[in-house]
Design an enzyme around this catalytic site. Sequence first.
Site, PDB file in Angstrom:
ATOM      1  N   THR A  19      36.141  49.935  30.137  1.00 22.29           N
ATOM      2  CA  THR A  19      35.891  49.293  28.844  1.00 22.29           C
ATOM      3  C   THR A  19      35.760  47.787  29.037  1.00 22.29           C
ATOM      4  OG1 THR A  19      38.237  49.326  28.505  1.00 22.29           O
ATOM      5  CG2 THR A  19      36.944  50.956  27.307  1.00 22.29           C
ATOM      6  N   ARG A  23      32.496  45.223  36.771  1.00 19.05           N
ATOM      7  CA  ARG A  23      32.973  44.063  37.531  1.00 19.05           C
ATOM      8  C   ARG A  23      32.728  44.273  39.003  1.00 19.05           C
ATOM      9  NH1 ARG A  23      38.666  42.649  34.648  1.00 19.05           N
ATOM     10  NH2 ARG A  23      37.731  42.340  32.608  1.00 19.05           N
ATOM     11  N   SER A 119      36.970  38.210  33.343  1.00 18.49           N
ATOM     12  CA  SER A 119      38.289  37.864  32.797  1.00 18.49           C
ATOM     13  C   SER A 119      39.076  36.886  33.675  1.00 18.49           C
ATOM     14  CB  SER A 119      39.074  39.141  32.536  1.00 18.49           C
ATOM     15  OG  SER A 119      40.237  38.844  31.798  1.00 18.49           O
ATOM     16  N   HIS A 120      40.215  37.318  34.154  1.00 16.25           N
ATOM     17  CA  HIS A 120      41.112  36.431  34.893  1.00 16.25           C
ATOM     18  C   HIS A 120      40.870  36.478  36.401  1.00 16.25           C
ATOM     19  CE1 HIS A 120      42.625  40.420  34.174  1.00 16.25           C
ATOM     20  NE2 HIS A 120      43.222  40.340  35.353  1.00 16.25           N
ATOM     21  N   LYS A 132      29.682  43.090  30.123  1.00 15.18           N
ATOM     22  CA  LYS A 132      30.009  44.214  29.236  1.00 15.18           C
ATOM     23  C   LYS A 132      29.255  44.083  27.924  1.00 15.18           C
ATOM     24  CE  LYS A 132      34.201  42.525  26.896  1.00 15.18           C
ATOM     25  NZ  LYS A 132      35.493  42.945  26.363  1.00 15.18           N
ATOM     26  N   ASP A 283      43.168  32.498  29.775  1.00 17.43           N
ATOM     27  CA  ASP A 283      42.569  32.979  31.020  1.00 17.43           C
ATOM     28  C   ASP A 283      41.073  32.663  31.103  1.00 17.43           C
ATOM     29  OD1 ASP A 283      41.667  34.840  29.164  1.00 17.43           O
ATOM     30  OD2 ASP A 283      41.594  36.460  30.628  1.00 17.43           O
ATOM     31  N   ASP A 285      38.218  34.109  30.396  1.00 17.95           N
ATOM     32  CA  ASP A 285      37.322  34.317  29.259  1.00 17.95           C
ATOM     33  C   ASP A 285      37.998  34.093  27.912  1.00 17.95           C
ATOM     34  OD1 ASP A 285      38.894  36.591  29.677  1.00 17.95           O
ATOM     35  OD2 ASP A 285      37.459  37.878  28.673  1.00 17.95           O
ATOM     36  N   ASP A 287      40.755  35.413  26.400  1.00 15.23           N
ATOM     37  CA  ASP A 287      41.411  36.408  25.546  1.00 15.23           C
ATOM     38  C   ASP A 287      42.910  36.539  25.791  1.00 15.23           C
ATOM     39  OD1 ASP A 287      41.064  37.675  27.951  1.00 15.23           O
ATOM     40  OD2 ASP A 287      40.090  39.465  27.140  1.00 15.23           O
ATOM     41  N   ARG A 288      43.402  36.030  26.922  1.00 16.21           N
ATOM     42  CA  ARG A 288      44.846  36.130  27.174  1.00 16.21           C
ATOM     43  C   ARG A 288      45.562  34.825  26.829  1.00 16.21           C
ATOM     44  NH1 ARG A 288      46.028  39.683  32.637  1.00 16.21           N
ATOM     45  NH2 ARG A 288      44.674  41.425  32.091  1.00 16.21           N
ATOM     46  N   THR A 350      47.761  51.823  26.931  1.00 17.81           N
ATOM     47  CA  THR A 350      47.360  50.512  27.437  1.00 17.81           C
ATOM     48  C   THR A 350      45.849  50.314  27.283  1.00 17.81           C
ATOM     49  OG1 THR A 350      49.180  50.472  29.002  1.00 17.81           O
ATOM     50  CG2 THR A 350      47.268  49.123  29.543  1.00 17.81           C
ATOM     51  N   GLU A 369      49.795  43.348  23.714  1.00 19.60           N
ATOM     52  CA  GLU A 369      50.189  44.024  24.940  1.00 19.60           C
ATOM     53  C   GLU A 369      51.096  43.104  25.749  1.00 19.60           C
ATOM     54  OE1 GLU A 369      47.227  46.859  26.815  1.00 19.60           O
ATOM     55  OE2 GLU A 369      45.976  45.119  26.388  1.00 19.60           O
ATOM     56  N   GLU A 370      51.931  43.715  26.584  1.00 19.53           N
ATOM     57  CA  GLU A 370      52.836  42.933  27.422  1.00 19.53           C
ATOM     58  C   GLU A 370      52.076  42.083  28.435  1.00 19.53           C
ATOM     59  OE1 GLU A 370      52.745  43.891  30.801  1.00 19.53           O
ATOM     60  OE2 GLU A 370      51.370  45.496  30.201  1.00 19.53           O
ATOM     61  N   SER A 371      50.810  42.412  28.670  1.00 20.73           N
ATOM     62  CA  SER A 371      50.016  41.736  29.696  1.00 20.73           C
ATOM     63  C   SER A 371      49.334  40.485  29.144  1.00 20.73           C
ATOM     64  CB  SER A 371      48.987  42.707  30.250  1.00 20.73           C
ATOM     65  OG  SER A 371      48.237  43.295  29.190  1.00 20.73           O
ATOM     66  N   LYS A 382      41.368  40.709  22.074  1.00 21.36           N
ATOM     67  CA  LYS A 382      42.558  39.871  22.062  1.00 21.36           C
ATOM     68  C   LYS A 382      42.096  38.420  22.099  1.00 21.36           C
ATOM     69  CE  LYS A 382      43.141  41.041  26.922  1.00 21.36           C
ATOM     70  NZ  LYS A 382      43.458  42.318  27.559  1.00 21.36           N
ATOM     71  N   ARG A 500      52.749  50.052  38.319  1.00 19.50           N
ATOM     72  CA  ARG A 500      53.446  49.134  37.423  1.00 19.50           C
ATOM     73  C   ARG A 500      54.696  49.836  36.898  1.00 19.50           C
ATOM     74  NH1 ARG A 500      49.612  45.334  37.266  1.00 19.50           N
ATOM     75  NH2 ARG A 500      47.502  45.753  36.500  1.00 19.50           N
TER      76      ARG A 500
HETATM   77  C1  G1P Z   1      45.681  45.474  32.594  1.00 22.91           C
HETATM   78  C2  G1P Z   1      46.804  45.309  31.595  1.00 22.91           C
HETATM   79  C3  G1P Z   1      46.370  45.904  30.258  1.00 22.91           C
HETATM   80  C4  G1P Z   1      45.076  45.235  29.799  1.00 22.91           C
HETATM   81  C5  G1P Z   1      44.022  45.343  30.893  1.00 22.91           C
HETATM   82  C6  G1P Z   1      42.757  44.584  30.532  1.00 22.91           C
HETATM   83  O1  G1P Z   1      45.384  46.847  32.787  1.00 22.91           O
HETATM   84  O2  G1P Z   1      47.988  45.936  32.042  1.00 22.91           O
HETATM   85  O3  G1P Z   1      47.393  45.704  29.320  1.00 22.91           O
HETATM   86  O4  G1P Z   1      44.601  45.833  28.625  1.00 22.91           O
HETATM   87  O5  G1P Z   1      44.534  44.815  32.116  1.00 22.91           O
HETATM   88  O6  G1P Z   1      42.999  43.215  30.344  1.00 22.91           O
HETATM   89  P1  G1P Z   1      45.993  47.756  33.983  1.00 22.91           P
HETATM   90  O7  G1P Z   1      45.616  47.079  35.281  1.00 22.91           O
HETATM   91  O8  G1P Z   1      47.476  47.775  33.809  1.00 22.91           O
HETATM   92  O9  G1P Z   1      45.368  49.096  33.801  1.00 22.91           O
HETATM   93 ZN    ZN Z   2      40.445  37.994  29.856  1.00 28.57          ZN
END
Ligand code: G1P
Ligand code: ZN
Length: 547
Positions: A19, A23, A119-120, A132, A283, A285, A287-288, A350, A369-371, A382, A500
């Site tokens: 989703t 990449r 992203s990051h 995407k 980050d 892009d 979103d974090r 997640t 999310e915790e991330s 986000k 994790r």
């Molecule tokens: C990780 C984060 C998840 C987030 C995703 C995309 O995915 O844990 O919360 O939505 O990046 O930014 P994971 O590598 O754990 O599948």
């Molecule tokens: Zn990002």
Amino acid sequence: MSAVMTVATTPFDGQKPGTSGLRKKVKVFQQANYLENFVQAIFDSIGGPGGGDITDKTLVLGGDGRYHNRAACQTILKMAAANGFAKVMVGRSGILSTPAASCVIRKYQTFGGIILSASHNPGGPDEDFGIKYNIPAGGPAPEGVTEAIFARTKEIREYRILDAADVDIETNGSRTLGTMTVEVFDPVADYAALMGELFDFDAIRALFAGGFRMKFDAMHAVTGPYGTAILEGILGAPKGTVMNGVPLEDFGHGHPDPNLVHAHDLVEALFRADGPDFGAASDGDGDRNMILGREFYVTPSDSLAVLAANATLAPGYAKGLKGIARSMPTSAAPDRVAAALGIPAYETPTGWKFFGTLLDAGLATMCGEESFGTGSDHVREKDGLWAVLLWLNVLAKRGQSVAEIVRGHWAKYGRNYYSRHDYEGIETEAANGLMDALRKLSLKGRKLGAYTVAFNDDFAYTDPVDGSVSTKQGIRIVFEDGSRIVFRLSGTGTEGATLRVYIERYEPDPTKHDLDPQDALSDLITIAGELAEIEPWTGREQPTVIT
Ligand code: G1P
Ligand code: ZN
């Protein structure tokens, strides 16, 4: 007059885009026809042969500014023109943060958009690139759409592209490419206007005018121009509030991930007695987000809980929240706020896509999310800077420090001690073996140390809106006092597997809220290691990353 060329090609390596899109290393994207194949697959799936119709439609385009961003923009523009789009709205210089792209898609009701980002992940000629498609609702394409794109990449035989010179995307304005309009726009303006509707900018302006000091680390990524325009421009924060504010194609050799390890400049600035009042980072892009007070780190789970509890202080949320959604491994701190507010709390798998249906249906207003991901129904991604501005709004209205607000929150709701331990780059077979072994355990009623297991399962989720079912979303071991251990494998890693382990313990007693989380969770960490036999399976004595 520029001519439409139909270029013969062959199906490409066909890796299934997640989703978060496709990449790959820049070098892979630079191969002949690679990007073109994927873009044509998108156009075919959303409009062209077999799809709907993209003629006369408008598309949004932009990215996080990493290496290859500009070149990819030109290719996509020429392909959009050749495929019959009426118009592409492209962020100036190809810049558009992920949340701003979502905002623009929704505001102008376009036929979705293409976001160029990894992203990051690091950027540069030897690093990562990504692409995407986001749907007209503004969010990431759901699985049905990504499946269709993937299927198309396996059968593609040709793509269409305009044989034309590059378009100027460095200055605002309208120009034509073949018969298509290219509208180059200010990537910040629409987003800043939306933030101005949601938050009390006067109160934040007064906060800065009163000497409040902040550092925002844009990590040489896309939020530089957004942070500078909004914080230093509109809100009057002193020059220099934004650090690393110039987007660079290689992010200044950095790793644009806002956490205690990678946002080291910010952490250094904040963790001193005479440091600024507030610190935040975003980050690649945009979103974090990471939130810091002076010598104080706010976990993303606590941040969501605090923001939800204080949301009505912001004009955009003054009427209250409809519900709060969090991903399953995120701590239950937000649930306690939902319970106190008498609104529903949702626990989703997640990944941001699971929030989309809840937000669309008006069941939830805020999610996280915790991330380091936090957001609301204002867009369908986000949103890093949104979280930062909501924090500023809360700080301005409450007149307390970050630490005072969070400690006050714990005193009222109790503290959910929380930590995530990542074991990166372990062997895929070992990771699967470990998870399978955990899946077979039946632990209900078992005493593990001081804890009694209430239940254990492999998290499954039925979407309350569309009824879709997602299984195998992570092993939960839930104890009678609400403490939890969660195990899941990363779905975004690139090398081997990443395990994790998420550990959480609820502490209601305010006299016990000052422990280091690793100490507060030490017995559960030991239980997790023994139960999953982490060392025997992985050969690792310690996690690679602790957050
Ligand atoms: C990780 C984060 C998840 C987030 C995703 C995309 O995915 O844990 O919360 O939505 O990046 O930014 P994971 O590598 O754990 O599948
Ligand atoms: Zn990002």
